[in-house]
Write an enzyme that holds these catalytic residues in place. Structure first.
Site, mmCIF file in Angstrom:
data_model
loop_
_atom_site.group_PDB
_atom_site.id
_atom_site.type_symbol
_atom_site.label_atom_id
_atom_site.label_comp_id
_atom_site.label_asym_id
_atom_site.label_seq_id
_atom_site.Cartn_x
_atom_site.Cartn_y
_atom_site.Cartn_z
ATOM 1 N N ASP A 196 40.789 47.898 32.730
ATOM 2 C CA ASP A 196 41.546 47.717 33.822
ATOM 3 C C ASP A 196 42.079 48.979 34.351
ATOM 4 O O ASP A 196 43.035 48.942 35.361
ATOM 5 C CB ASP A 196 42.659 46.659 33.446
ATOM 6 C CG ASP A 196 42.158 45.246 33.447
ATOM 7 O OD1 ASP A 196 41.179 44.968 33.913
ATOM 8 O OD2 ASP A 196 42.958 44.530 32.963
ATOM 9 N N LYS A 199 43.517 49.536 38.146
ATOM 10 C CA LYS A 199 44.360 49.046 38.602
ATOM 11 C C LYS A 199 45.351 50.058 38.736
ATOM 12 O O LYS A 199 46.276 49.850 39.602
ATOM 13 C CB LYS A 199 45.137 48.076 37.460
ATOM 14 C CG LYS A 199 44.419 46.708 37.512
ATOM 15 C CD LYS A 199 45.293 45.821 36.535
ATOM 16 C CE LYS A 199 44.592 44.240 36.626
ATOM 17 N NZ LYS A 199 44.821 43.601 35.679
ATOM 18 N N HIS A 224 39.637 46.221 41.464
ATOM 19 C CA HIS A 224 40.229 47.122 40.149
ATOM 20 C C HIS A 224 38.740 47.460 39.338
ATOM 21 O O HIS A 224 38.657 48.465 38.691
ATOM 22 C CB HIS A 224 41.237 46.829 39.329
ATOM 23 C CG HIS A 224 40.892 45.691 38.581
ATOM 24 N ND1 HIS A 224 40.898 44.365 38.899
ATOM 25 C CD2 HIS A 224 40.516 45.570 37.152
ATOM 26 C CE1 HIS A 224 40.726 43.564 37.667
ATOM 27 N NE2 HIS A 224 40.275 44.013 36.799
ATOM 28 N N HIS A 248 33.214 43.450 33.889
ATOM 29 C CA HIS A 248 34.073 42.551 32.812
ATOM 30 C C HIS A 248 34.852 41.052 33.601
ATOM 31 O O HIS A 248 35.320 40.602 33.008
ATOM 32 C CB HIS A 248 35.143 43.418 32.178
ATOM 33 C CG HIS A 248 36.307 43.846 33.049
ATOM 34 N ND1 HIS A 248 36.314 44.914 33.847
ATOM 35 C CD2 HIS A 248 37.529 43.045 33.182
ATOM 36 C CE1 HIS A 248 37.621 44.726 34.515
ATOM 37 N NE2 HIS A 248 38.270 43.720 34.130
ATOM 38 N N HIS A 249 34.709 41.134 34.853
ATOM 39 C CA HIS A 249 35.102 39.901 35.469
ATOM 40 C C HIS A 249 33.748 39.130 36.152
ATOM 41 O O HIS A 249 34.324 38.141 36.862
ATOM 42 C CB HIS A 249 36.024 40.088 36.647
ATOM 43 C CG HIS A 249 37.225 40.476 36.051
ATOM 44 N ND1 HIS A 249 38.010 39.614 35.427
ATOM 45 C CD2 HIS A 249 38.091 41.735 35.922
ATOM 46 C CE1 HIS A 249 39.453 40.173 35.069
ATOM 47 N NE2 HIS A 249 39.143 41.415 35.358
ATOM 48 N N ASP A 277 38.951 39.483 26.854
ATOM 49 C CA ASP A 277 39.753 39.743 28.056
ATOM 50 C C ASP A 277 40.614 38.441 28.396
ATOM 51 O O ASP A 277 41.756 38.557 28.473
ATOM 52 C CB ASP A 277 39.413 40.382 28.909
ATOM 53 C CG ASP A 277 40.137 40.875 30.329
ATOM 54 O OD1 ASP A 277 41.363 41.049 29.857
ATOM 55 O OD2 ASP A 277 39.664 40.701 31.428
HETATM 56 FE FE LIG Z 1 40.250 43.312 34.645
#
Ligand SMILES: [Fe+2]
Length: 334
Positions: A196, A199, A224, A248-249, A277
């Site tokens: 992350d 961010k 992000h 990762h998303h 996550d």
């Molecule tokens: Fe994330």
């Protein structure tokens, strides 16, 4: 030269020389001092280990044939004491046979030189190993700065404090559980911490906003993943984890972001990270809800196993790993 090069002190390199023949020691001491190195000499293993543990030494030149603890054994001991830190050792030997070299490599030696040695060859080998050591330290230093910044960034927010560290640790455990190699564990450790990091480019007010987010704000937060990849791209040592950060998303059914990849198009490490996550986010306290228990979270994930968010087979393995831990009262420190 990397951006953090200036942070590494360029001190006079110090060399430990160990030989049971005093005249050899004196000869090498003279050669090394002429090159501007700081030199520590020892006639045997005990004195060498004493010097090594009480001084900052950059490299060792060890005679192989010594009474008692020989150069091979001393090399192994010095490497053990230095732990994960790269500590170069050159073995000085009259033996040129293959067997000795194999034994030397097994003891962790980084290079060999035969007696009687050629001064310039020995100096050249020393300089190249010292350069390698310095590069290693610079790399460690740069990596540590980035990892520390990532942890510090999220610690500003009580709702995300510790998230990356927990994700990193649990992802590494999961990688081990899956029987993947050591290199994957190392990459996952970094990827978990940095997933992350993008961010850092977003405003705190947006990240901490308690109420429902507008469509624009949601889109802003989604950036992000790409921002994190861009931030880490200049670092060679982070290159392998870039896909984990970017993807990762992503969702197994192709409905995720930033690229809408689906199924096995999503790199395995990113699929692992996505599961861990989500798990950590679900068991953590958020501005809009209290924490869920580990058991309830696992049950929810099992109910949603085939809904398309995650790689269902991988999630099956994750649940297999987590259920016994939940039974034993596994707690996150979220
Ligand atoms: Fe994330």
């Amino acid at each position: 030269m990397g951006p953090f090069t200036c942070l590494i002190e360029m001190e006079t390199p110090s060399i430990l020389v160990v030989d049971d023949v005093r005249s050899n020691l004196e000869l090498m001491e003279a050669v090394f001092m002429k090159e501007g190195f700081r030199v520590y000499t020892a006639l045997g293993a005990d004195a060498a280990i004493d010097l090594f543990t009480s001084n900052s030494i950059d490299l060792a030149v060890l005679d192989v044939m010594m009474p008692g603890v020989d150069g091979f054994e001393l090399c192994t001991r010095l490497k053990d004491i230095s732990g994960k830190r790269f500590f170069p050792v050159i073995l000085l030997t009259a033996l040129t046979d293959r067997q000795s070299k194999i034994k030397g490599i097994a003891s962790g030696a980084d290079d060999f030189i035969s007696k009687p040695f050629d001064n310039s060859e020995l100096i050249m080998k020393i300089k190249s190993l010292l350069k390698l050591k310095r590069l290693n330290e610079e790399l460690d230093h740069s990596e540590n700065i980035i990892l520390t910044l990532a942890v510090a960034m999220e610690a500003r927010d009580p709702y995300t404090k510790g998230h990356s560290t927990r994700v990193s640790k649990l992802s590494v455990d999961f990688v081990s559980f899956l029987g993947l190699p050591e290199t994957d564990r190392k990459e996952m450790k970094k990827a978990g911490i940095l997933h992350d990091i993008g961010k850092i480019c977003l405003s705190e007010s947006l990240l901490r906003k308690p109420g429902p987010l507008t469509k624009e704000e949601v889109e802003m937060i989604k950036t992000h993943a790409v921002l994190g990849e861009e931030l880490c791209r200049p670092l060679v040592s982070m290159r392998k984890i870039l896909p984990s950060i970017r993807y990762h998303h992503e969702r197994w059914d192709g409905g995720g972001f930033p690229d809408g990849l689906g199924g096995e198009e999503i790199p395995l490490m990113a699929r692992i990270l996505a599961i861990v996550d989500s798990f950590d986010a679900m068991v953590s306290v958020r501005p809009y809800r209290d924490r869920r228990s580990v058991r309830v979270t696992l049950e929810t994930m099992r109910e949603e196993q085939h809904d398309g968010q995650w790689d269902s087979e991988l999630l099956g393995y994750f649940l297999t790993m987590m259920w016994p831990l939940a039974e034993k009262g596994y707690k996150t420190d979220a």
